[in-house]
Design an enzyme around this catalytic site. Structure first.
Site, short mmCIF file in Angstrom:
data_model
loop_
_atom_site.label_atom_id
_atom_site.label_comp_id
_atom_site.label_asym_id
_atom_site.label_seq_id
_atom_site.Cartn_x
_atom_site.Cartn_y
_atom_site.Cartn_z
N HIS A 19 40.57 44.80 32.31
CA HIS A 19 39.19 44.41 31.99
C HIS A 19 39.05 44.19 30.49
CE1 HIS A 19 37.85 46.89 35.72
NE2 HIS A 19 37.66 45.62 36.01
N LYS A 43 26.04 50.61 46.73
CA LYS A 43 27.50 50.56 46.54
C LYS A 43 27.94 51.88 45.90
CE LYS A 43 31.07 47.47 44.84
NZ LYS A 43 31.39 46.37 43.95
N ARG A 92 43.21 37.67 38.95
CA ARG A 92 44.58 38.19 38.90
C ARG A 92 45.48 37.45 39.88
NH1 ARG A 92 42.27 44.06 39.89
NH2 ARG A 92 40.88 42.64 41.00
N SER A 130 40.98 48.96 39.16
CA SER A 130 40.28 50.25 39.09
C SER A 130 40.65 51.11 40.29
CB SER A 130 38.77 50.04 39.07
OG SER A 130 38.38 49.35 37.92
P1 ADP Z 1 33.80 44.22 41.12
O1 ADP Z 1 33.61 45.53 41.81
O2 ADP Z 1 32.53 43.49 40.85
O3 ADP Z 1 34.89 43.33 41.67
P2 ADP Z 1 35.55 45.12 39.01
O4 ADP Z 1 35.10 46.11 38.01
O5 ADP Z 1 36.61 45.56 39.97
O6 ADP Z 1 34.22 44.62 39.67
O7 ADP Z 1 36.08 43.80 38.29
C1 ADP Z 1 35.27 43.04 37.45
C2 ADP Z 1 35.97 41.73 37.12
O8 ADP Z 1 37.17 41.99 36.42
C3 ADP Z 1 36.39 40.90 38.34
O9 ADP Z 1 36.21 39.54 38.00
C4 ADP Z 1 37.85 41.19 38.50
O10 ADP Z 1 38.53 40.12 39.13
C5 ADP Z 1 38.25 41.33 37.05
N1 ADP Z 1 39.44 42.16 36.88
C6 ADP Z 1 39.69 43.38 37.40
N2 ADP Z 1 40.89 43.85 37.02
C7 ADP Z 1 41.43 42.87 36.24
C8 ADP Z 1 42.68 42.72 35.56
N3 ADP Z 1 43.63 43.66 35.64
N4 ADP Z 1 42.89 41.58 34.87
C9 ADP Z 1 41.93 40.63 34.83
N5 ADP Z 1 40.75 40.69 35.46
C10 ADP Z 1 40.50 41.80 36.16
#
Ligand code: ADP
Length: 154
Positions: A19, A43, A92, A130
């Site tokens: 992130h 959620k 990703r 995450s």
């Molecule tokens: P959500 O629950 O809304 O999917 P996340 O916190 O899991 O939210 O992810 C937020 C954004 O970050 C999403 O667009 C996800 O694809 C992106 N993301 C998550 N992990 C990575 C990573 N390792 N590299 C790039 N983008 C990521």
């Protein structure tokens, strides 16, 4: 000149190095980037929104054009409220793409003035999520390789 504002919405439960990397890239494309921490009661999150927000704030404390805010409700409504022109999301894999495409198309039906921009993850960060970080935490493993140093699990 008009300020270009973008939001980067997500759960950030917790924020990862993936992130962080992609948010910094997005911040270079706009005047102000708002990291939008989803706080929807429906959620269920692992960490409370306040904690997720603090970690993100600490992660970006040295970046002048990155702000962190909590939001609830629809992402598109939050983007409108903040006068954002862009929604940034990270990709990703093709799995992310299929899911993100559906959300982006839905958002563009609701407001066609707000554009979703996808940024590709660096290969180095492509395997970080995450949910994997939470699994490591639950099993008392070391997460330091996967999250910004500002994420302190107590
Ligand atoms: P959500 O629950 O809304 O999917 P996340 O916190 O899991 O939210 O992810 C937020 C954004 O970050 C999403 O667009 C996800 O694809 C992106 N993301 C998550 N992990 C990575 C990573 N390792 N590299 C790039 N983008 C990521």
């Amino acid at each position: 000149m008009k300020n270009k504002i973008g939001i980067f919405p997500g759960s950030f439960d917790p924020i990862t190095s993936g992130h962080r990397h992609i948010i910094i890239k997005a911040s270079k494309l706009v005047d102000l980037l708002i990291v939008a921490i989803g706080d929807n009661s429906s959620k269920k999150s692992f960490y409370p929104a306040e904690k997720r927000k603090k970690w993100a704030e600490n992660t970006f404390k040295n970046y002048d054009n990155i702000l962190v805010k909590k939001y609830s409700g629809l992402t598109i409504n939050f983007a409108e409220k903040e006068n954002a022109e862009f929604i940034f999301r990270g990709l990703r894999s093709t799995l992310d793409f299929e899911y993100e495409k559906q959300i982006a198309e839905t958002n563009s039906v609701m407001n066609k003035e707000i554009e979703t921009i996808f940024i590709l993850s660096d290969r180095k960060y492509g395997m970080i999520s995450s949910s994997i970080v939470r699994e490591i935490i639950k099993n008392n493993g070391d997460i330091s390789e996967f999250v910004p140093k500002e994420v302190k699990i107590s």
